[in-house]
Design a protein around this motif. Structure first.
Motif, PDB file in Angstrom:
ATOM      1  N   LEU A 162      -3.487   2.720  -8.193  1.00 32.71           N
ATOM      2  CA  LEU A 162      -2.569   2.182  -7.189  1.00 32.71           C
ATOM      3  C   LEU A 162      -2.878   0.706  -6.979  1.00 32.71           C
ATOM      4  O   LEU A 162      -4.022   0.341  -6.712  1.00 32.71           O
ATOM      5  N   SER A 163      -1.848  -0.132  -7.104  1.00 37.57           N
ATOM      6  CA  SER A 163      -1.998  -1.579  -6.892  1.00 37.57           C
ATOM      7  C   SER A 163      -1.139  -1.991  -5.699  1.00 37.57           C
ATOM      8  O   SER A 163       0.051  -1.675  -5.647  1.00 37.57           O
ATOM      9  N   ILE A 164      -1.764  -2.710  -4.756  1.00 35.94           N
ATOM     10  CA  ILE A 164      -1.059  -3.167  -3.557  1.00 35.94           C
ATOM     11  C   ILE A 164      -1.226  -4.682  -3.455  1.00 35.94           C
ATOM     12  O   ILE A 164      -2.352  -5.198  -3.494  1.00 35.94           O
ATOM     13  N   THR A 165      -0.110  -5.384  -3.318  1.00 33.37           N
ATOM     14  CA  THR A 165      -0.132  -6.843  -3.167  1.00 33.37           C
ATOM     15  C   THR A 165       0.065  -7.201  -1.697  1.00 33.37           C
ATOM     16  O   THR A 165       0.981  -6.689  -1.046  1.00 33.37           O
ATOM     17  N   VAL A 166      -0.821  -8.062  -1.196  1.00 29.89           N
ATOM     18  CA  VAL A 166      -0.733  -8.479   0.212  1.00 29.89           C
ATOM     19  C   VAL A 166      -0.841  -9.994   0.272  1.00 29.89           C
ATOM     20  O   VAL A 166      -1.432 -10.622  -0.615  1.00 29.89           O
ATOM     21  N   PRO A 167      -0.278 -10.625   1.312  1.00 28.65           N
ATOM     22  CA  PRO A 167      -0.456 -12.076   1.471  1.00 28.65           C
ATOM     23  C   PRO A 167      -1.921 -12.431   1.667  1.00 28.65           C
ATOM     24  O   PRO A 167      -2.686 -11.668   2.259  1.00 28.65           O
ATOM     25  N   GLU A 168      -2.303 -13.589   1.201  1.00 26.71           N
ATOM     26  CA  GLU A 168      -3.705 -14.001   1.264  1.00 26.71           C
ATOM     27  C   GLU A 168      -4.214 -14.081   2.700  1.00 26.71           C
ATOM     28  O   GLU A 168      -5.354 -13.726   2.993  1.00 26.71           O
ATOM     29  N   ASN A 169      -3.348 -14.496   3.621  1.00 24.74           N
ATOM     30  CA  ASN A 169      -3.798 -14.654   5.018  1.00 24.74           C
ATOM     31  C   ASN A 169      -3.850 -13.321   5.765  1.00 24.74           C
ATOM     32  O   ASN A 169      -4.377 -13.255   6.878  1.00 24.74           O
ATOM     33  N   LEU A 170      -3.323 -12.250   5.180  1.00 24.41           N
ATOM     34  CA  LEU A 170      -3.350 -10.937   5.813  1.00 24.41           C
ATOM     35  C   LEU A 170      -4.308  -9.989   5.104  1.00 24.41           C
ATOM     36  O   LEU A 170      -4.263  -8.774   5.316  1.00 24.41           O
ATOM     37  N   HIS A 171      -5.169 -10.537   4.269  1.00 18.13           N
ATOM     38  CA  HIS A 171      -6.056  -9.697   3.471  1.00 18.13           C
ATOM     39  C   HIS A 171      -7.066  -8.966   4.354  1.00 18.13           C
ATOM     40  O   HIS A 171      -7.837  -9.579   5.074  1.00 18.13           O
ATOM     41  N   SER A 229      -5.780   7.750   3.500  1.00 15.17           N
ATOM     42  CA  SER A 229      -6.485   8.992   3.836  1.00 15.17           C
ATOM     43  C   SER A 229      -5.515  10.105   4.218  1.00 15.17           C
ATOM     44  O   SER A 229      -5.824  11.289   4.053  1.00 15.17           O
ATOM     45  N   ALA A 230      -4.326   9.730   4.721  1.00 12.90           N
ATOM     46  CA  ALA A 230      -3.347  10.738   5.122  1.00 12.90           C
ATOM     47  C   ALA A 230      -2.649  11.368   3.924  1.00 12.90           C
ATOM     48  O   ALA A 230      -2.194  12.516   4.007  1.00 12.90           O
ATOM     49  N   HIS A 231      -2.555  10.639   2.819  1.00 13.23           N
ATOM     50  CA  HIS A 231      -1.780  11.126   1.673  1.00 13.23           C
ATOM     51  C   HIS A 231      -2.603  11.415   0.417  1.00 13.23           C
ATOM     52  O   HIS A 231      -2.120  12.078  -0.494  1.00 13.23           O
ATOM     53  N   TYR A 232      -3.827  10.915   0.375  1.00 12.04           N
ATOM     54  CA  TYR A 232      -4.639  11.112  -0.829  1.00 12.04           C
ATOM     55  C   TYR A 232      -5.869  11.945  -0.500  1.00 12.04           C
ATOM     56  O   TYR A 232      -6.537  11.735   0.522  1.00 12.04           O
ATOM     57  N   LYS A 233      -6.181  12.875  -1.365  1.00 13.07           N
ATOM     58  CA  LYS A 233      -7.417  13.634  -1.228  1.00 13.07           C
ATOM     59  C   LYS A 233      -8.620  12.823  -1.718  1.00 13.07           C
ATOM     60  O   LYS A 233      -9.763  13.124  -1.382  1.00 13.07           O
ATOM     61  N   TYR A 234      -8.314  11.808  -2.550  1.00 11.92           N
ATOM     62  CA  TYR A 234      -9.374  10.917  -3.023  1.00 11.92           C
ATOM     63  C   TYR A 234      -8.786   9.532  -3.208  1.00 11.92           C
ATOM     64  O   TYR A 234      -7.680   9.383  -3.740  1.00 11.92           O
ATOM     65  N   TYR A 235      -9.502   8.510  -2.732  1.00 11.53           N
ATOM     66  CA  TYR A 235      -9.114   7.126  -3.017  1.00 11.53           C
ATOM     67  C   TYR A 235     -10.361   6.254  -2.959  1.00 11.53           C
ATOM     68  O   TYR A 235     -11.284   6.505  -2.178  1.00 11.53           O
ATOM     69  N   THR A 280      -2.027 -17.284  -3.729  1.00 13.31           N
ATOM     70  CA  THR A 280      -1.341 -17.039  -2.462  1.00 13.31           C
ATOM     71  C   THR A 280      -1.258 -15.557  -2.120  1.00 13.31           C
ATOM     72  O   THR A 280      -0.902 -15.208  -0.994  1.00 13.31           O
ATOM     73  N   MET A 281      -1.568 -14.698  -3.076  1.00 15.61           N
ATOM     74  CA  MET A 281      -1.519 -13.258  -2.859  1.00 15.61           C
ATOM     75  C   MET A 281      -2.847 -12.631  -3.290  1.00 15.61           C
ATOM     76  O   MET A 281      -3.564 -13.160  -4.133  1.00 15.61           O
ATOM     77  N   ILE A 282      -3.128 -11.476  -2.697  1.00 17.72           N
ATOM     78  CA  ILE A 282      -4.296 -10.690  -3.049  1.00 17.72           C
ATOM     79  C   ILE A 282      -3.808  -9.340  -3.570  1.00 17.72           C
ATOM     80  O   ILE A 282      -2.919  -8.715  -2.970  1.00 17.72           O
ATOM     81  N   GLN A 283      -4.402  -8.903  -4.676  1.00 14.43           N
ATOM     82  CA  GLN A 283      -4.045  -7.602  -5.239  1.00 14.43           C
ATOM     83  C   GLN A 283      -5.226  -6.647  -5.090  1.00 14.43           C
ATOM     84  O   GLN A 283      -6.328  -6.908  -5.578  1.00 14.43           O
ATOM     85  N   LEU A 284      -4.983  -5.544  -4.405  1.00 17.76           N
ATOM     86  CA  LEU A 284      -5.981  -4.494  -4.220  1.00 17.76           C
ATOM     87  C   LEU A 284      -5.686  -3.360  -5.199  1.00 17.76           C
ATOM     88  O   LEU A 284      -4.543  -2.893  -5.278  1.00 17.76           O
ATOM     89  N   VAL A 285      -6.675  -2.925  -5.936  1.00 14.10           N
ATOM     90  CA  VAL A 285      -6.494  -1.860  -6.926  1.00 14.10           C
ATOM     91  C   VAL A 285      -7.366  -0.672  -6.537  1.00 14.10           C
ATOM     92  O   VAL A 285      -8.594  -0.813  -6.381  1.00 14.10           O
ATOM     93  N   TYR A 286      -6.723   0.488  -6.372  1.00 11.17           N
ATOM     94  CA  TYR A 286      -7.410   1.716  -6.002  1.00 11.17           C
ATOM     95  C   TYR A 286      -7.257   2.755  -7.117  1.00 11.17           C
ATOM     96  O   TYR A 286      -6.280   2.742  -7.862  1.00 11.17           O
ATOM     97  N   ILE A 287      -8.234   3.662  -7.197  1.00 11.28           N
ATOM     98  CA  ILE A 287      -8.073   4.890  -7.966  1.00 11.28           C
ATOM     99  C   ILE A 287      -7.811   5.994  -6.964  1.00 11.28           C
ATOM    100  O   ILE A 287      -8.598   6.186  -6.015  1.00 11.28           O
ATOM    101  N   VAL A 288      -6.686   6.719  -7.126  1.00 15.69           N
ATOM    102  CA  VAL A 288      -6.251   7.667  -6.106  1.00 15.69           C
ATOM    103  C   VAL A 288      -5.901   9.017  -6.736  1.00 15.69           C
ATOM    104  O   VAL A 288      -5.656   9.119  -7.939  1.00 15.69           O
ATOM    105  N   GLN A 289      -5.878  10.023  -5.865  1.00 14.70           N
ATOM    106  CA  GLN A 289      -5.449  11.368  -6.265  1.00 14.70           C
ATOM    107  C   GLN A 289      -4.651  11.968  -5.115  1.00 14.70           C
ATOM    108  O   GLN A 289      -5.155  12.110  -3.998  1.00 14.70           O
TER     109      GLN A 289
END
Length: 230
Positions: free
Chosen positions: A151-160, A170-176, A188-197
């Motif tokens: 899962l990749s989520i892009t957020v503004p740099e000032n809201l990181h 936690s509400a939707h994934y049994k593992y993240y 200008t953007m930050i990308q967060l990368v998760y491994i999810v199930q």
């Protein structure tokens, strides 16, 4: 003496004709068998990359090997000569899926059997292994117990904030698990990368819609491939 040479010549002609017929039978049968193997590969292919040239290579390799075995016969000198000739060949294409290598050997084994004249064995081998491959494919044998995605989520740099999405996750994934944080779009953007199930019954579209509400409708993506690199 003349009669003797005539008989030898006739015998040589008959031998040549038989050799040609055997070669034709080997080439034809190896083509049919490798054609079936290539179709089986196409039917059961599940990898990320599908190559038409690889499918054709299975057929070409099988027929070529059958001819090589006919040429070698019982001649050891010719066998060593061919080994030396083929040793200069370098294959530069790397195969991403180990099963592709198995199909190459599958086609080559069928071609070798045909080239040596073991036609019944070649047919039996091809049919038996094809049935085994179909069973493994049908029952999805060997699949891991978990279906993890990236899962990749892009957020503004000032809201990181690396914990901002923990509630939704936690509400939707049994593992993240957060695996990487990197800048994008010239910093200008930050990308967060998760491994999810996913939890049972939870759809990706539902999660993506909730995350887009939180990240200002920026890019959110779910990748189903290559999570093992993390």
């Amino acid at each position: 003496m003349t009669d003797f040479f005539n008989e030898v010549r006739q015998l040589a002609d008959v031998t040549s004709r038989l050799t040609v017929l055997e070669a034709a039978a080997a080439i034809f049968l190896s083509f049919i068998l490798t054609l079936c193997i290539a179709y089986l590969y196409k039917r059961t292919h599940t990898g990320a990359r599908y190559s038409q040239s690889f499918v054709q290579t299975i057929i070409i390799m099988g027929v070529t090997v059958s001819v090589i075995m006919i040429v070698i016969g019982n001649n050891v000198a010719v066998a060593f000569g061919l080994v030396g000739a083929f040793s200069i060949i370098r294959f530069r294409s790397a195969m991403s899926d180990p099963k592709d290598i198995a199909f190459i050997f599958f086609g080559m084994a069928a071609g070798i059997s045909c080239g040596l004249g073991f036609y019944i064995l070649a047919i039996l081998f091809t049919v038996s292994l094809s049935v085994i491959i179909l069973l493994l494919y049908t029952f999805d044998f060997g699949r891991g117990g978990s279906d993890k995605k990236r899962l990749s989520i892009t957020v503004p740099e000032n809201l990181h904030d690396e914990t901002a999405f923990d509630g939704v996750l936690s509400a939707h994934y049994k593992y993240y698990a957060l695996r990487s944080v990197e800048t994008t779009n010239l910093g200008t953007m930050i990308q967060l990368v998760y491994i999810v199930q996913n939890k049972d019954g939870v759809k990706d579209k539902q999660i993506i819609d909730e995350l887009r509400k939180m990240n200002g409708n920026l890019k959110v993506s779910v990748n189903y491939l290559n999570t093992e690199i993390f």
